[in-house]
Design a protein around this motif. Structure first.
Motif, PDB file in Angstrom:
ATOM      1  N   ARG A  74       7.138  12.018  -4.187  1.00  0.00           N
ATOM      2  CA  ARG A  74       6.284  13.217  -3.682  1.00  0.00           C
ATOM      3  C   ARG A  74       5.151  12.571  -2.868  1.00  0.00           C
ATOM      4  NH1 ARG A  74       4.425  15.761  -9.370  1.00  0.00           N
ATOM      5  NH2 ARG A  74       6.301  16.445 -10.191  1.00  0.00           N
ATOM      6  N   PRO A  75       4.931  13.491  -1.794  1.00  0.00           N
ATOM      7  CA  PRO A  75       3.734  12.985  -0.892  1.00  0.00           C
ATOM      8  C   PRO A  75       2.442  12.956  -1.868  1.00  0.00           C
ATOM      9  CG  PRO A  75       4.945  15.000  -0.020  1.00  0.00           C
ATOM     10  CD  PRO A  75       5.337  14.747  -1.276  1.00  0.00           C
ATOM     11  N   ALA A  76       1.658  11.968  -1.393  1.00  0.00           N
ATOM     12  CA  ALA A  76       0.328  11.569  -2.115  1.00  0.00           C
ATOM     13  C   ALA A  76      -0.679  12.757  -1.688  1.00  0.00           C
ATOM     14  CB  ALA A  76      -0.276  10.361  -1.870  1.00  0.00           C
ATOM     15  N   ALA A  77      -1.177  13.076  -2.877  1.00  0.00           N
ATOM     16  CA  ALA A  77      -2.386  14.208  -2.454  1.00  0.00           C
ATOM     17  C   ALA A  77      -3.653  13.442  -1.600  1.00  0.00           C
ATOM     18  CB  ALA A  77      -3.064  14.722  -3.672  1.00  0.00           C
ATOM     19  N   SER A  78      -4.273  14.055  -0.979  1.00  0.00           N
ATOM     20  CA  SER A  78      -5.480  13.539  -0.099  1.00  0.00           C
ATOM     21  C   SER A  78      -6.416  12.654  -0.946  1.00  0.00           C
ATOM     22  CB  SER A  78      -6.356  14.746   0.495  1.00  0.00           C
ATOM     23  OG  SER A  78      -7.493  14.140   1.150  1.00  0.00           O
ATOM     24  N   GLY A  79      -6.611  11.667  -0.838  1.00  0.00           N
ATOM     25  CA  GLY A  79      -7.682  10.496  -1.626  1.00  0.00           C
ATOM     26  C   GLY A  79      -6.899   9.876  -2.472  1.00  0.00           C
ATOM     27  N   GLN A  80      -5.577  10.224  -2.942  1.00  0.00           N
ATOM     28  CA  GLN A  80      -4.984   9.649  -4.037  1.00  0.00           C
ATOM     29  C   GLN A  80      -4.335   8.317  -3.419  1.00  0.00           C
ATOM     30  OE1 GLN A  80      -1.472  11.721  -5.099  1.00  0.00           O
ATOM     31  NE2 GLN A  80      -1.247  10.711  -7.093  1.00  0.00           N
ATOM     32  N   ARG A  81      -4.260   7.329  -4.205  1.00  0.00           N
ATOM     33  CA  ARG A  81      -3.761   6.052  -4.012  1.00  0.00           C
ATOM     34  C   ARG A  81      -2.211   6.285  -4.057  1.00  0.00           C
ATOM     35  NH1 ARG A  81      -4.679   0.176  -6.434  1.00  0.00           N
ATOM     36  NH2 ARG A  81      -3.198  -1.074  -4.839  1.00  0.00           N
ATOM     37  N   ALA A  82      -1.379   5.898  -3.120  1.00  0.00           N
ATOM     38  CA  ALA A  82       0.127   6.145  -3.022  1.00  0.00           C
ATOM     39  C   ALA A  82       0.690   4.945  -3.694  1.00  0.00           C
ATOM     40  CB  ALA A  82       0.456   6.419  -1.740  1.00  0.00           C
ATOM     41  N   ASP A  83       1.963   4.865  -4.252  1.00  0.00           N
ATOM     42  CA  ASP A  83       2.657   3.768  -4.778  1.00  0.00           C
ATOM     43  C   ASP A  83       3.389   3.410  -3.439  1.00  0.00           C
ATOM     44  OD1 ASP A  83       2.581   4.256  -7.828  1.00  0.00           O
ATOM     45  OD2 ASP A  83       3.138   6.272  -7.215  1.00  0.00           O
ATOM     46  N   ILE A  84       3.644   4.045  -2.413  1.00  0.00           N
ATOM     47  CA  ILE A  84       4.266   3.621  -1.218  1.00  0.00           C
ATOM     48  C   ILE A  84       3.584   4.022  -0.010  1.00  0.00           C
ATOM     49  CG2 ILE A  84       6.700   3.841  -0.171  1.00  0.00           C
ATOM     50  CD1 ILE A  84       7.759   4.800  -2.901  1.00  0.00           C
ATOM     51  N   ARG A  85       3.334   3.046   0.696  1.00  0.00           N
ATOM     52  CA  ARG A  85       2.924   3.474   2.037  1.00  0.00           C
ATOM     53  C   ARG A  85       4.011   3.288   3.269  1.00  0.00           C
ATOM     54  NH1 ARG A  85      -1.887  -0.261   3.789  1.00  0.00           N
ATOM     55  NH2 ARG A  85      -0.353  -0.236   5.480  1.00  0.00           N
ATOM     56  N   VAL A  86       3.988   4.069   4.088  1.00  0.00           N
ATOM     57  CA  VAL A  86       4.967   4.166   5.001  1.00  0.00           C
ATOM     58  C   VAL A  86       4.295   4.225   6.394  1.00  0.00           C
ATOM     59  CG1 VAL A  86       6.907   5.107   6.035  1.00  0.00           C
ATOM     60  CG2 VAL A  86       6.719   5.618   3.656  1.00  0.00           C
ATOM     61  N   LEU A  87       4.688   3.097   7.325  1.00  0.00           N
ATOM     62  CA  LEU A  87       4.003   2.933   8.547  1.00  0.00           C
ATOM     63  C   LEU A  87       5.024   2.920   9.725  1.00  0.00           C
ATOM     64  CD1 LEU A  87       1.800   0.039   7.455  1.00  0.00           C
ATOM     65  CD2 LEU A  87       1.002   2.272   7.573  1.00  0.00           C
ATOM     66  N   ALA A  88       4.652   3.169  10.714  1.00  0.00           N
ATOM     67  CA  ALA A  88       5.291   3.091  11.980  1.00  0.00           C
ATOM     68  C   ALA A  88       4.981   1.815  12.895  1.00  0.00           C
ATOM     69  CB  ALA A  88       5.505   4.448  12.819  1.00  0.00           C
ATOM     70  N   ASP A  89       6.160   1.225  13.439  1.00  0.00           N
ATOM     71  CA  ASP A  89       5.509  -0.098  14.325  1.00  0.00           C
ATOM     72  C   ASP A  89       6.650  -0.266  15.405  1.00  0.00           C
ATOM     73  OD1 ASP A  89       7.701  -1.696  12.982  1.00  0.00           O
ATOM     74  OD2 ASP A  89       6.098  -2.986  12.196  1.00  0.00           O
ATOM     75  N   ASN A  90       6.390  -1.195  16.106  1.00  0.00           N
ATOM     76  CA  ASN A  90       7.562  -1.476  17.138  1.00  0.00           C
ATOM     77  C   ASN A  90       8.594  -2.438  16.801  1.00  0.00           C
ATOM     78  OD1 ASN A  90       6.375   0.384  18.793  1.00  0.00           O
ATOM     79  ND2 ASN A  90       4.762  -1.082  19.492  1.00  0.00           N
ATOM     80  N   GLY A  91       8.597  -3.071  15.585  1.00  0.00           N
ATOM     81  CA  GLY A  91       9.349  -3.893  15.194  1.00  0.00           C
ATOM     82  C   GLY A  91      10.635  -3.420  14.712  1.00  0.00           C
ATOM     83  N   TRP A  92      11.327  -3.920  13.759  1.00  0.00           N
ATOM     84  CA  TRP A  92      12.622  -3.723  13.020  1.00  0.00           C
ATOM     85  C   TRP A  92      12.247  -2.959  11.788  1.00  0.00           C
ATOM     86  CZ3 TRP A  92      17.242  -3.026  15.374  1.00  0.00           C
ATOM     87  CH2 TRP A  92      18.117  -2.794  14.685  1.00  0.00           C
ATOM     88  N   PRO A  93      13.091  -1.955  11.587  1.00  0.00           N
ATOM     89  CA  PRO A  93      12.678  -1.447  10.018  1.00  0.00           C
ATOM     90  C   PRO A  93      12.803  -2.412   8.827  1.00  0.00           C
ATOM     91  CG  PRO A  93      14.267  -0.127  11.098  1.00  0.00           C
ATOM     92  CD  PRO A  93      14.068  -1.215  12.023  1.00  0.00           C
ATOM     93  N   ARG A  94      11.788  -2.489   7.814  1.00  0.00           N
ATOM     94  CA  ARG A  94      11.997  -3.284   6.866  1.00  0.00           C
ATOM     95  C   ARG A  94      11.001  -2.789   5.729  1.00  0.00           C
ATOM     96  NH1 ARG A  94       8.668  -4.032  11.076  1.00  0.00           N
ATOM     97  NH2 ARG A  94       6.603  -4.841  10.750  1.00  0.00           N
ATOM     98  N   ALA A  95      11.214  -3.320   4.582  1.00  0.00           N
ATOM     99  CA  ALA A  95      10.394  -2.813   3.384  1.00  0.00           C
ATOM    100  C   ALA A  95       9.740  -4.062   2.843  1.00  0.00           C
ATOM    101  CB  ALA A  95      11.232  -2.175   2.281  1.00  0.00           C
ATOM    102  N   LEU A  96       8.576  -3.863   2.253  1.00  0.00           N
ATOM    103  CA  LEU A  96       8.164  -4.963   1.281  1.00  0.00           C
ATOM    104  C   LEU A  96       7.679  -4.669  -0.070  1.00  0.00           C
ATOM    105  CD1 LEU A  96       6.223  -5.234   4.596  1.00  0.00           C
ATOM    106  CD2 LEU A  96       6.516  -7.378   3.416  1.00  0.00           C
ATOM    107  N   PRO A  97       8.716  -4.425  -0.960  1.00  0.00           N
ATOM    108  CA  PRO A  97       8.755  -4.002  -2.113  1.00  0.00           C
ATOM    109  C   PRO A  97       7.530  -4.839  -2.992  1.00  0.00           C
ATOM    110  CG  PRO A  97      10.919  -4.361  -1.668  1.00  0.00           C
ATOM    111  CD  PRO A  97      10.026  -4.936  -0.850  1.00  0.00           C
ATOM    112  N   ALA A  98       6.581  -4.173  -3.678  1.00  0.00           N
ATOM    113  CA  ALA A  98       5.692  -4.765  -4.543  1.00  0.00           C
ATOM    114  C   ALA A  98       6.056  -4.287  -5.911  1.00  0.00           C
ATOM    115  CB  ALA A  98       4.231  -4.300  -4.145  1.00  0.00           C
ATOM    116  N   GLY A  99       7.047  -4.886  -6.657  1.00  0.00           N
ATOM    117  CA  GLY A  99       7.412  -4.164  -7.918  1.00  0.00           C
ATOM    118  C   GLY A  99       8.494  -2.887  -7.867  1.00  0.00           C
ATOM    119  N   LEU A 100       9.109  -2.685  -8.721  1.00  0.00           N
ATOM    120  CA  LEU A 100       9.805  -1.474  -9.004  1.00  0.00           C
ATOM    121  C   LEU A 100       9.231  -0.295  -8.598  1.00  0.00           C
ATOM    122  CD1 LEU A 100      12.765  -0.253  -9.055  1.00  0.00           C
ATOM    123  CD2 LEU A 100      12.094  -0.071 -11.404  1.00  0.00           C
ATOM    124  N   GLY A 101       9.287   0.427  -7.409  1.00  0.00           N
ATOM    125  CA  GLY A 101       8.555   1.872  -7.032  1.00  0.00           C
ATOM    126  C   GLY A 101       7.302   1.713  -6.401  1.00  0.00           C
ATOM    127  N   GLY A 102       6.994   0.607  -5.768  1.00  0.00           N
ATOM    128  CA  GLY A 102       5.912   0.398  -5.047  1.00  0.00           C
ATOM    129  C   GLY A 102       6.003  -0.676  -3.872  1.00  0.00           C
TER     130      GLY A 102
END
Length: 200
Positions: A74-102
């Motif tokens: 679910r999208p995080a509510a305004s001001g809520q700390r999200a489990d997952i951050r999604v960012l755009a950049d100019n590199g190759w797609p990648r994920a940096l898991p920080a434990g299951l679900g984050g």
């Protein structure tokens, strides 16, 4: 959880006993009916930094919500700390898991420029956060085959094995909410592992 179970059990005993006290017959409840269904573990995501890929991120999350029952993104509510951050950049797609679900997902423009499908990229990278590894090389029918399936592949959905693996990963962690404490694949609370980049 325990109070609900005890309350449910007490109610069952009373309902079963009442007919006996009033001279009637008790009838057993049908077997195989679960006392209560487990809620999906809710993970929140913040796609505010995903720029032009915001709708692709929302659609990638929806793909997982349509595909599995044990977890919901679910999208995080305004001001809520999200489990997952999604960012755009100019590199190759990648994920940096920080434990299951984050963790953090990068929707890299390099793959998009080369012609890869943005929703497939989003769903694939979210798959890493849900505990799935790359499966390369692999066919287009495998979401986790990633870029090895080629730019013509637009399959955005996990196959049966990938869905089953995510269900297993979260089966013991169905708490109904995301949170700071992460659980391992068996559902036991434990230390959050170091982030390991998954380059796709």
């Amino acid at each position: 959880m325990r109070i609900r179970t005890l309350t449910g059990s007490l109610a069952t005993v009373l309902v079963m006993s009442f007919p006996l006290l009033s001279g009637g017959q008790a009838v057993a409840a049908p077997s195989g009916v679960p006392e209560q269904s487990l809620a999906a573990r809710v993970l929140t995501y913040d796609a505010s930094g995903s720029a032009e890929f915001r709708s692709a991120v929302d659609r990638g999350a929806a793909v997982w919500n349509e595909s599995v029952d044990a977890v919901e993104l679910r999208p995080a509510a305004s001001g809520q700390r999200a489990d997952i951050r999604v960012l755009a950049d100019n590199g190759w797609p990648r994920a940096l898991p920080a434990g299951l679900g984050g963790g953090t997902v990068y929707i890299g423009r390099q793959a998009v420029t080369q012609g890869y499908d943005t929703i497939r990229i989003s769903a694939h990278e979210l798959g890493h956060i849900l505990g799935l590894p790359d499966r390369k090389p692999g066919p287009c029918s495998s979401l986790m085959s990633g870029s090895s399936a080629g730019t013509a592949c637009t399959n955005r959905y996990p196959n049966a094995a990938e869905r089953a693996e995510v269900e297993r990963n979260f089966a013991g962690a169905r708490s109904g909410t995301g949170g700071a404490e992460r659980t391992g694949s068996a559902g036991q609370a434990g230390p959050v592992p170091r982030a390991v980049p998954v380059m796709d």
